[in-house]
Design a protein around this motif. Sequence first.
Motif, PDB file in Angstrom:
ATOM      1  N   ASP A 106      34.468  20.057   5.603  1.00 57.55           N
ATOM      2  CA  ASP A 106      35.545  20.809   5.378  1.00 57.55           C
ATOM      3  C   ASP A 106      36.811  20.177   4.780  1.00 57.55           C
ATOM      4  O   ASP A 106      36.854  18.869   4.737  1.00 57.55           O
ATOM      5  CB  ASP A 106      36.205  21.636   6.599  1.00 57.55           C
ATOM      6  CG  ASP A 106      36.976  20.643   7.416  1.00 57.55           C
ATOM      7  OD1 ASP A 106      37.327  19.547   7.289  1.00 57.55           O
ATOM      8  OD2 ASP A 106      37.706  21.335   8.368  1.00 57.55           O
ATOM      9  N   ALA A 107      37.557  20.893   4.208  1.00 58.07           N
ATOM     10  CA  ALA A 107      38.482  20.267   2.933  1.00 58.07           C
ATOM     11  C   ALA A 107      39.485  19.189   3.777  1.00 58.07           C
ATOM     12  O   ALA A 107      39.532  18.089   3.283  1.00 58.07           O
ATOM     13  CB  ALA A 107      39.603  21.344   2.618  1.00 58.07           C
ATOM     14  N   GLN A 108      39.911  19.156   5.182  1.00 58.03           N
ATOM     15  CA  GLN A 108      40.713  18.351   5.785  1.00 58.03           C
ATOM     16  C   GLN A 108      39.905  17.121   5.946  1.00 58.03           C
ATOM     17  O   GLN A 108      40.472  15.845   5.916  1.00 58.03           O
ATOM     18  CB  GLN A 108      41.257  19.000   7.138  1.00 58.03           C
ATOM     19  CG  GLN A 108      42.308  17.853   7.776  1.00 58.03           C
ATOM     20  CD  GLN A 108      43.012  18.806   8.741  1.00 58.03           C
ATOM     21  OE1 GLN A 108      43.063  19.922   9.232  1.00 58.03           O
ATOM     22  NE2 GLN A 108      43.429  17.675   9.716  1.00 58.03           N
ATOM     23  N   ARG A 110      37.023  16.113   4.481  1.00 59.77           N
ATOM     24  CA  ARG A 110      37.034  15.609   3.012  1.00 59.77           C
ATOM     25  C   ARG A 110      38.056  14.699   2.466  1.00 59.77           C
ATOM     26  O   ARG A 110      37.921  13.531   2.101  1.00 59.77           O
ATOM     27  CB  ARG A 110      36.388  16.637   2.208  1.00 59.77           C
ATOM     28  CG  ARG A 110      35.862  16.125   0.812  1.00 59.77           C
ATOM     29  CD  ARG A 110      35.426  17.132  -0.065  1.00 59.77           C
ATOM     30  NE  ARG A 110      36.482  18.091  -0.331  1.00 59.77           N
ATOM     31  CZ  ARG A 110      36.506  19.189  -0.159  1.00 59.77           C
ATOM     32  NH1 ARG A 110      35.449  19.921   0.520  1.00 59.77           N
ATOM     33  NH2 ARG A 110      37.573  20.341  -0.380  1.00 59.77           N
ATOM     34  N   ALA A 111      39.153  15.181   2.525  1.00 61.54           N
ATOM     35  CA  ALA A 111      40.524  14.704   2.297  1.00 61.54           C
ATOM     36  C   ALA A 111      40.738  13.189   2.818  1.00 61.54           C
ATOM     37  O   ALA A 111      40.782  12.180   2.414  1.00 61.54           O
ATOM     38  CB  ALA A 111      41.574  15.359   2.311  1.00 61.54           C
ATOM     39  N   HIS A 732      45.276  22.965   2.985  1.00 55.12           N
ATOM     40  CA  HIS A 732      43.924  22.870   2.318  1.00 55.12           C
ATOM     41  C   HIS A 732      43.546  24.375   2.257  1.00 55.12           C
ATOM     42  O   HIS A 732      42.771  24.399   1.072  1.00 55.12           O
ATOM     43  CB  HIS A 732      43.179  22.292   3.523  1.00 55.12           C
ATOM     44  CG  HIS A 732      43.286  20.776   3.522  1.00 55.12           C
ATOM     45  ND1 HIS A 732      43.040  20.074   2.612  1.00 55.12           N
ATOM     46  CD2 HIS A 732      43.598  19.917   4.665  1.00 55.12           C
ATOM     47  CE1 HIS A 732      43.530  18.722   3.093  1.00 55.12           C
ATOM     48  NE2 HIS A 732      43.620  18.893   4.414  1.00 55.12           N
ATOM     49  N   GLU A 735      44.707  24.823  -1.350  1.00 52.97           N
ATOM     50  CA  GLU A 735      43.707  23.979  -2.299  1.00 52.97           C
ATOM     51  C   GLU A 735      42.363  24.564  -2.655  1.00 52.97           C
ATOM     52  O   GLU A 735      41.918  24.597  -3.662  1.00 52.97           O
ATOM     53  CB  GLU A 735      43.530  22.557  -1.879  1.00 52.97           C
ATOM     54  CG  GLU A 735      44.683  21.866  -2.177  1.00 52.97           C
ATOM     55  CD  GLU A 735      44.574  20.360  -1.528  1.00 52.97           C
ATOM     56  OE1 GLU A 735      43.244  20.056  -1.356  1.00 52.97           O
ATOM     57  OE2 GLU A 735      45.559  19.555  -1.545  1.00 52.97           O
ATOM     58  N   GLU A 736      42.089  25.232  -1.540  1.00 50.07           N
ATOM     59  CA  GLU A 736      40.570  26.073  -1.441  1.00 50.07           C
ATOM     60  C   GLU A 736      40.822  27.268  -2.076  1.00 50.07           C
ATOM     61  O   GLU A 736      39.689  27.991  -2.370  1.00 50.07           O
ATOM     62  CB  GLU A 736      40.095  25.980  -0.233  1.00 50.07           C
ATOM     63  CG  GLU A 736      39.636  24.665   0.617  1.00 50.07           C
ATOM     64  CD  GLU A 736      38.488  23.980   0.056  1.00 50.07           C
ATOM     65  OE1 GLU A 736      37.518  24.459   0.029  1.00 50.07           O
ATOM     66  OE2 GLU A 736      38.458  22.695  -0.135  1.00 50.07           O
TER      67      GLU A 736
END
Length: 2047
Positions: A106-108, A110-111, A732, A735-736
């Motif tokens: 998930d975005a978090q 990944r970041a 996030h 961003e998504e």
Amino acid sequence: MAAAERRAFAHKINRTVAAEVRKQVSRERSGSPHSSRRCSSSLGVPLTEVIEPLDFEDVLQSRPPDAEPGPLRDLVEFPADDLELLLQSRECRTTEPAVPEDGKLDAQVRAAVEMYAEDWIIAHRRYQHLSMAYSPITTETQRERQKGLTRQVFEQGASGDDRSGPEDSDDPRHSSGSLDDTPRSSGASGIFDLRNLAADSLLPSLLERAAPEDVDRRNEALRRQHRARALLTLYPAPDEDEAVERCSRPEPPREHFGRRILVKCLSLKFEIEIEPIFGILALYDVREKKKISENFYFDLNSDSMKGLLRAHSTHPAISTLARSAIFSVTYPSPDIFLVIKLEKVLQQGDISECCEPYMVMKEVDTAKNKEKLEKLRLAAEQFCTRLGRYRMPFAWTAVHLANIVSSAGQPDRDSDSEGERRPAWTERRRRGPQDRMSCGDDACSFSGFRPATLTVTNFFKQEAERLSDEDLFKFLADMRRPSSLLRRLRPVTAQLKIDISPAPENPHFCLSPELLHVKPYPDPRGRPTKEILEFPAREVYAPHTSYRNLLYVYPHCLNFSSRQGSVRNLAVRVQYMASEDPGQALPVIFGKSSCSEFTREAFTPVVYHNKSPEFYEEFKLRLPACVTENHHLLFTFYHVSCQPRPGAALETPVGFTWIPLLQHGRLRTGPFCLPVSVDQPPPSYSVLTPDVALPGMRWVDGHKGVFSVELTAVSSVHPQDPHLDKFFTLVHVLEEGAFPLRLKDTVLSEGTVEQELRASLAALRLASPEPLVAFSHHVLDKLAHLVTRPPVIGGQIVNLGRGAFEAMAHVVSLVHRSLEAAQDTRGHCPLLAAYVYYAFRLPGTEPSFPGGAPPVTVQPATLARGPGRPASLYLARSKSISSSNPDLAVVPGSVDDEVSRILASKLLHEELALQWVVSGSAVREAVLQHAWFFFQLMVKSMALHLLLGQRLHTPRKLRFPGRFLDDITALVGSVGLEVITRVHKDTELAERLNASLAFFLGDLLSLADRGFVFSLVRAHYKQVATRLQSAPNQAALLLLRVDFTRILCSHEHYVTLNLPCCPMSPPASPSPSVSSTTSQSSTFSSQAPDPKVTSMFELSGPFRQQHFLAGLLLTELALALEPEAEGASLLHKKAVSAVHSLLCGHDADPRYAEASVKARVAELYLPLLSLARDTLPRLHDFAEGPGQRSRLASMLDSDTEGEGDVGSTINPSVAMAIAGGPLAPGSRTSISQGPVTASRSGCPLSAESSRTLLVCVLWVLKNAEPALLQRWAADLALPQLGRLLDMLYLCLAAFEYKGKKAFERINSLTFKKSLDMKARLEEAILGTIGARQEMVRRSRERSPFGNQENVRWRKSVTHWKQTSDRVDKTKDEMEHEALVDGNLATEASLVVLDTLEIIVQTVMLSEARESILGAVLKVVLYSLGSAQSTAFLQHGLATQRALVSKFPELLFEEDTELCADLCLRLLRHCGSRISAIRTHASASLYLLMRQNFEIGNNFARVKMQVTMSLSSLVGTTQNFSEEHLRRSLKTILTYAEEDVGLRDSTFAEQVQDLMFNLHMILTDTVKMKEHQEDPEMLVDLMYRIARGYQGSPDLRLTWLQNMAGKHAELGNHAEAAQCMVHAAALVAEYLALLEDSRYLPVGCVSFQNISSNVLEESAISDDILSPDEEGFCSGKHFTELGLVGLLEQAASYFTMGGLYEAVNEVYKTLIPILEAHRDYKKLAIVHGKLQEAFTKIMHQSSGWERVFGTYFRVGFYGTRFGDLDEQEFVYKEPSITKLAEISHRLEEFYTERFGEDVVEIVKDSNPVDKTKLDPQKAYIQITYVEPHFDTYELKDRVTYFDRNYGLRTFLFCTPFTPDGRAHGELPEQHKRKTLLSTDHAFPYIKTRIRVCHREETVLTPVEVAIEDMQKKTRELAFATEQDPPDAKMLQMVLQGSVGPTVNQGPLEVAQVFLAEIPEDPKLFRHHNKLRLCFKDFCKKCEDALRKNKALIGPDQKEYHRELERNYSRLREALQPLLTQRLPQLLAPSTAGLRNSLNRASFQKADL
């Protein structure tokens, strides 16, 4: 002349032409140099105003780049590669990166993962390391640069320290060891034949007559050789306290570790071995009640035991075979225990039953118990096979770590003495680091203790009811008590061996907590060591640097008491489920020991037959990177049947419960109390919690919580803080673009997200500090992203800039607050600094390499200006959001597209500046507190913008848009204003802001338009200046401004920024400033001075305009040095230190190593010369120096003539003797010239600041272009030139070599610091800086622990430490210091010499040259007189010869003093031990004589001066080497014989006469040498020499002063004073012959009141002395001024000796002279001293407080004594000297001289019979004598002083009996009284005086009795009349008088002498007198008894009665004796009877 301009050598200007005088007068009208400095510099711009600088960029553009030759070209502009981009790979501890394997993230996550993998991106200034801020000059770097110095040879270093007084050199006889090969003179007293001596080598070209220019050229070439390259390398490093510009690169962020401890488990052995046992280790902190590490599982079982579990074990992973672990402890404390728990395989029976065999059976009984053991083994085998997967608790113990850490150095201990009742250990010691801190109450040092091997022998069995952690903490607390309950329990005996040691730096074979290999991991097959994750006892603030995602599960307890059915042996199974499918249990549970690495399920140990078990288990899980809503933990509860029953299952599930891991997108952690379902959970249960009552399910205990469990996550992905979670989720989502989103109970749509985001930004300040710091990089990155890339919501750009900026401010504040203790000296938080430096990158502009660009290497790769890389390289963004459709993430299109997008987006630095300027007050306050962070962020953003945008080649004026520069201007203005307004309210903040602002402007100089930055600096200065006019306390602001300037000037391109290469243009004012041309009219050049040169040397307009920064710095210095500056001492120190550190930087900078370049750099500091020159009167006067190092009043502003120097060995009290000033060292004014000069006003500089300022001046003089200096000197007016010479004189004094001894004696640091402290204290008192803040700031600077409360008193931290620490330097350090000091002294003196040569060149043609040259010569003389190295002396003497040959009239036509001085110095160097110095000195002396002869064909003057100089030299120098001087005399003779030019004259003969004359004086000296150890004999010899010069007053005076010096050195102040009185009398006689002034003494008669001895000075008569003869009485002492000086010194010696009455007499002679001169200042001082003297006399009236001296008669007998044989002397010894002391001293001294067993002390006082003595021996008779006065004398000698001054007669008594014994019976006891008279009265000019007359009287026994009785009566009378009464004393005297004494008491005396009337009528009178004495005695006894009765208390009544009874008995016994009548008593006495009261009538004994 105006008094303010007076200088020591401005007096002799008697040849100046009228024009010259007029010029000078007009100059001096304008007042002192200071008054005009502030208001008008030479070009009309006051210093307080900042002049507008030139536009830097324009100036550079207008100059062709190659205008400068070669090396100077680099000074013109910054280097092209100044700024570069570095990519530094992030340090990874493990061999494989810690990244999740799962695919979809998930975005978090990944970041986070991206962030942990990114390289550091650094905007690097390539030359910054050359700045003073980054490579400061410290003592260490100085030491490094000082390597390879040559050792300078000094006279004092050659052998012994010349300056040492008698206390320093242990044995002066050894100190004249010779450096040359001349043999030590053996027959020293015989006269040498000079002709037979060897001469030193001659100087080859000395006798040739060369042109002066050639000589100068040759001298200069020689001076240039072997010079020190960098002067400041030799000077102590700048004070670190002042180094405000000091920075260091932050450390890159790293994983946090505490103190690391390595624990190795070696072996575990029980008494019986029947089954496998498993171990668990963990650390617990009792005080915090916290488990502070995860578990470490170990398995030490033998293979046979492991074999029992074959059925259950898979192949074990190597990671589970670890036997050693590294624990980390962040907060060491004495409460930490290492707890060891043991488990075994589950078996039937409770724990106690299972432990029994281990407690009962012993290894020794194995044979006995064979059957039992076999049975047990069999049972164990069965249990293992059946229940092998289950464990049960078995035993535990704990090791108190503090004991190991603190006692790991003590002797081995075996198990406990109290029997085996508690865990005991023996240690097998290994060698380890020896040094350990002891373990205090609060802190234990867990680092650096000695490794220990423990054998733990006692274990406690686990108790089923007490397994929880709470119980464990109780046990541990109890264990520390001496009467521990645990000791009473029966232990399980075993032997567990473990090693505990500090972990090595980089251990091999180490696994991280995630089981990754930590580098270095040489071989994957090696048995690993595990790093054990710490759970710190308190918060740890450190950012995450790598991916970590762990979950710990702690089941606490289970309550199945209400559960029906067979549920007793309960086990809990844990599984991590990805979904509800039973097959979806993920293998994420870490294995324990000897098993697979990860498992899908794990069980808790089983407690036998317990329905409510407690657990201590810890399950460690690896969280998947992507946790979804379905992930949950499933707990299954089993009943395990221990007995194999047919048909019964091994395990029966009896309950289920679960925990969903995600809730609203957040990870669930914390404690849970869960209900347990009896049935299997229904489908899709995992999204609900068990608390929800699902229909149709049965629950244990009616759905109550029965299972307690706790989850803890250690994750660098999940913040576990609601505010942070929400913030990250929202960011996030944006961003998504994944809408709608459920957040807690609300559903977010595009409409509400903005409002939520704003709320979330505002709520960030509520986040808890630990996770906030841990995720600080993420938060700051996201905030920066929001500022520059505003999110697009529903097609609208939402501007969150302000909110994000405020959030950033609050986050920074929170991080700062959490890490307050770790802040550096400047209040920066290292964590944030590291973020900016390494981690921060421009949002969205990844420096990534698309296409086939090369990958980034691990080394820092330079990205800036790479050849031929496409521009797109720097601009490609990994991802950008399409502005029209936010849901579409577009891949960047063409390059142009990308560029336009980047330029369209906002730039962080621009946004930050804008938001800061417009921010509201609350936020602004937060930002100001940590302004440095925002400044640094802006700077990095700007740098990256330039580097990534290829803008480095853009002209600087176009790099940044105007609106941004406007914002910056506003920002700098407002921050500057804050500094100014807060300086009084919050000094600390003002200091921090001030520094941050300065650093920011300094950084801008590297990036932006430099002219613009200068204008900002100027604006700030103007703001400060405006405020200064109204500020209540200017000093604080000024101090800040100095710091500001210093930081700006620490820029690495500081020199370039000053435009050093542009020619300075005079100002284009319409008319060239008239005042400058006229007032500056120079002394030497006929045309007007060159304004260009003048403006280069002054802080003129053009100078400050062009050299902007240097101008600011020097202006600060100039203003600080102004006399009226406030808070001066600290300001001086700061300003001087700033200049000094910059110059040090230039010296160390390789870019400026070439001389031509350095000369250009030096031009930036030329005004320093005029500055220091004008500050001269307030500099510390090194020429006076403390104590022994006294020079005469320096030339600075005393108005007397040339007080040259007292040389390196002459004691100050003699100082005047030699070519010195006529005044005492302390007094600095003259009589004739009125009041002291006014120029000394203002705050004087401390010694340290003065010395540093002078070393900077020397640096400029050394490095500046000589031609330039010459042009400047030519333009100087006379007084200025004079002051310049004064300054050079002071430089010589300040840097004089002190010698090794000095370094041993005084620690320079201590001295320096104490001055520092003084300055600081003044500041605190004046209130410039709050003392508290100052202290706190200093302490924080030094403190490694930040500012904790008690830091003020932590000795090791505050600055007192430095003084105490450094006192004991090693010998090497002192050697090194002396080496460096020698080099510094030499170099400083050579620089002065170079400058003097420049001045001489300049004045050759001038009209006023005599006055200047005289002054130059004085400076040269001073340099020759101070302690100098051979290297310097050769050049100094060459310069002196050149001077004398060019200007002979200087010495021979003017005053005599220069000549006298020169002779003295040359002679001293002629006696040097170093042949090179002798060679040059004798050459100089020879030329001096030749020159004098050539001028007047007679060198009487030089002859006289040389003779006097030699006398004074011989008299005062301790280890003067006559054989070396003889060689020099011979060398001079050789020159005379070889000098062809003067063959025909009488010159050679005259030289020969003089040399032989000197030789005679030397021979006397040799004798003095012999008696060096015998002070009396030495002074006698000096006395004899002085007597020999009776006809030559100059020389007699010299020798009197030599004697005074010797006495002062020995502490005989009275004698020293007498020498001075005699000298004054001598001068008075001479002055009386010349003229009779009323106020002058008439001659020596006037001095009779001071001493009756003084008449011997009247031997001078007119026929001996013709005052006009050349050379006679020409010394400066034969003047009124000289007389005053001598009298003042006499008075000061008398004061030191406590003879205050004599002080009065001296001043009686002095006062009329001072009155005649109207010298009221002196009169005031004199009367003050008189008042002090009289006050002291009053306070010390009884006299016992000052004890004047003790006298002894000493007789010498025996031929060994030579002249002394049969001589008697009275010696004056210091007060309270015992007979034994002088006896011991003389015996020891003469024994050393004559040998053992030769000297005998005659023990009695009887006359010595010469015939009975052994002729081979030496006899000394010593008797104590007392001053004796006739009765008539006592009328005048009233006071104690009178009875101790002017003594000529002494008395001693010798008791004897007719048969030769000393003492006998009363009737035969006689007494001999001896009276001695001496030649002179004491005190005299020596301490022993010959006895000239002796008279003896013998007392008969009855006369002895009369004396005794009179004495007793006097004692009684004294005790009775004493006021206040002293009862004790009275009783003692009474007891002695009336007590029943046996022998020789009063009664016996009466019975012997009064019993019968004598037959001889002659004795009647004595008989009668004795009777009268007794009557008087009785009367006095009665009075005493009466007095005693009145004094006693009740307790003494009986004692008093006893005394009265004794008295009445005595009276009764005496009664008959006292009433007898003498027959002839009333008959008239015949002439034959003697009057016994008259001494003259005593019978003369036959002598």
